[in-house]
Design an enzyme around this catalytic site. Structure first.
Site, PDB file in Angstrom:
ATOM      1  N   GLU A  73       0.825  -1.207   0.000  1.00 32.46           N
ATOM      2  CA  GLU A  73       0.000   0.000   0.000  1.00 32.46           C
ATOM      3  C   GLU A  73       0.863   1.262   0.000  1.00 32.46           C
ATOM      4  O   GLU A  73       0.569   2.236  -0.708  1.00 32.46           O
ATOM      5  CB  GLU A  73      -0.919   0.004   1.229  1.00 32.46           C
ATOM      6  CG  GLU A  73      -1.893  -1.171   1.288  1.00 32.46           C
ATOM      7  CD  GLU A  73      -1.340  -2.373   2.046  1.00 32.46           C
ATOM      8  OE1 GLU A  73      -2.143  -3.081   2.668  1.00 32.46           O
ATOM      9  OE2 GLU A  73      -0.108  -2.605   1.997  1.00 32.46           O
ATOM     10  N   LEU A 229      22.522 -27.926  -1.576  1.00 32.21           N
ATOM     11  CA  LEU A 229      21.155 -27.449  -1.296  1.00 32.21           C
ATOM     12  C   LEU A 229      21.011 -25.942  -1.512  1.00 32.21           C
ATOM     13  O   LEU A 229      20.346 -25.260  -0.734  1.00 32.21           O
ATOM     14  CB  LEU A 229      20.734 -27.834   0.127  1.00 32.21           C
ATOM     15  CG  LEU A 229      20.819 -29.320   0.481  1.00 32.21           C
ATOM     16  CD1 LEU A 229      20.349 -29.552   1.913  1.00 32.21           C
ATOM     17  CD2 LEU A 229      19.995 -30.156  -0.487  1.00 32.21           C
ATOM     18  N   LEU A 313      11.375 -39.146   3.561  1.00 35.17           N
ATOM     19  CA  LEU A 313      10.160 -38.758   2.840  1.00 35.17           C
ATOM     20  C   LEU A 313       8.966 -39.609   3.282  1.00 35.17           C
ATOM     21  O   LEU A 313       7.869 -39.085   3.503  1.00 35.17           O
ATOM     22  CB  LEU A 313      10.385 -38.910   1.333  1.00 35.17           C
ATOM     23  CG  LEU A 313      11.334 -37.890   0.699  1.00 35.17           C
ATOM     24  CD1 LEU A 313      11.830 -38.384  -0.651  1.00 35.17           C
ATOM     25  CD2 LEU A 313      10.645 -36.531   0.542  1.00 35.17           C
TER      26      LEU A 313
END
Length: 366
Positions: A73, A229, A313
């Site tokens: 804004e 990573l 996983l």
């Protein structure tokens, strides 16, 4: 559904059209486009876009550009040229998320909107953050500014799904990702490292890394795959690296211990901070996955990508702790034996993307 409000009705091709609603949706859609420009730069804050409109003409636009910076804004108001500033009080402000009502790294946006005396405010959805939820709207209404809610609400929530999940479910949004051969193996025998996905799919993975706050692997992945990573194949911030290494078997010369991003090691042996490395001790009697998710939540990390091996996983899948699963299948590769890919049920297919011999499938948890 969008909230219908008073508007002019017109007849076109036999259909009644809520003219104001269609206009509102058009400008909220633009807010969402602007908000997306902050992807990967504003977390843990939400992506937000704002548009200021006078007589169906855009006189200001803005979005939240980076964490700690001015909100959408404010950037929108600051973009208004001198010649158009007299029209601000006669304009409608469109925002993709409820304006904040509290002091954080910046002053409340609701106060700035009241100061600018805009004629009307349209928002896509409320902010689930407890210090804002409904309070920004109340500030505007108390100041006599009409507020209209829930225009393209579903789209706005989807855009900030990690932010909403974090505040509503008190845990990060969880992506599980793995690459596999056509016959369902993610690696060769004895953790033999095999290049499964192609270079285009690898770029896709790094793009995904650039949009999350943390990435997780386990001990065997850190030792045998030696990943760093990072987002080296895609522009963006490297995520915090989370390593589950219960007995501290990963050698300190492993690629994951470089200086490119913080590293958090979840283990049974010690609590310590060494440079950008943080060791977090967990009791052997405690369930590690819920512990990590709670730790991530209390440390303000709202999204997590799990790229570990099959055991890690599968533990998330078995605990029903996932929001999206991303698989990369090399349709031209058959390994015949090796480490079997995780198994899951209950996912709705969102998309299938084909890059040469690779098929990237995305599933959402039902």
């Amino acid at each position: 559904m969008p909230q219908l409000h008073a508007g002019k009705l017109s007849l076109k091709f036999g259909f009644l059209i809520f003219a104001d609603l269609i206009t509102d949706e058009r400008y909220i859609e633009r807010c969402l486009q602007l908000a997306l420009l902050g992807n990967g730069r504003v977390a843990p804050n939400p992506m937000v876009g704002a548009v200021l409109v006078h007589n169906d003409q855009v006189i200001g636009e803005g979005y939240h550009q980076f964490f700690g910076g001015a909100h959408a804004e404010v950037n929108c108001f600051e973009s208004v040229t001198e010649v158009n500033k007299p029209f601000i009080s006669q304009s409608t402000l469109y925002v993709s998320l409820e304006p904040c009502a509290h002091y954080g790294k910046t002053p409340p946006c609701a106060d700035r909107i009241v100061l600018e005396k805009v004629k009307r405010v349209v928002i896509a959805c409320r902010d689930p953050f407890a210090k804002v939820n409904g309070q920004g709207i109340e500030k505007l209404k108390t100041a006599g500014i009409p507020v209209f809610e829930d225009v393209l609400r579903d789209e706005a929530v989807e855009l900030n799904k990690a932010f909403f999940n974090f505040h509503l479910n008190k845990r990060p949004y969880i992506y599980l990702k793995w690459a596999m051969s056509n016959d369902g193996f993610i690696a060769g025998q004895d953790f033999q490292q095999i290049a499964i996905s192609n270079e285009i799919s690898n770029r896709y993975t790094h793009q995904l890394r650039a949009t999350v706050e943390a990435i997780m692997i386990g001990t065997n992945t850190a030792i045998h795959d030696r990943p760093s990573l990072t987002t080296r194949l895609w522009p963006g911030k490297n995520p915090t690296r989370i390593i589950i290494d219960k007995n501290l078997k990963v050698p300190m010369d492993a690629c994951v211990f470089n200086d490119e991003a913080p590293v958090v090691v979840i283990n049974y042996l010690k609590d310590a901070v060494l440079g950008n490395q943080r060791f977090v001790k967990v009791s052997p009697e405690e369930d590690v996955v819920p512990f990590i998710l709670h730790w991530l939540y209390t440390n303000g990390i709202n999204s997590l990508l799990v790229e570990g091996g099959a055991t890690l996983l599968q533990s998330f899948i078995d605990n029903k702790l996932w929001d999206e699963i991303i698989t990369i299948e090399n349709t031209a590769l058959r390994l015949h034996r090796g480490i079997v890919a995780p198994v899951f049920t209950g996912g709705t297919t969102l998309s299938n993307i084909h890059f040469r011999t690779d098929t990237i499938s995305i599933y959402k948890n039902d």
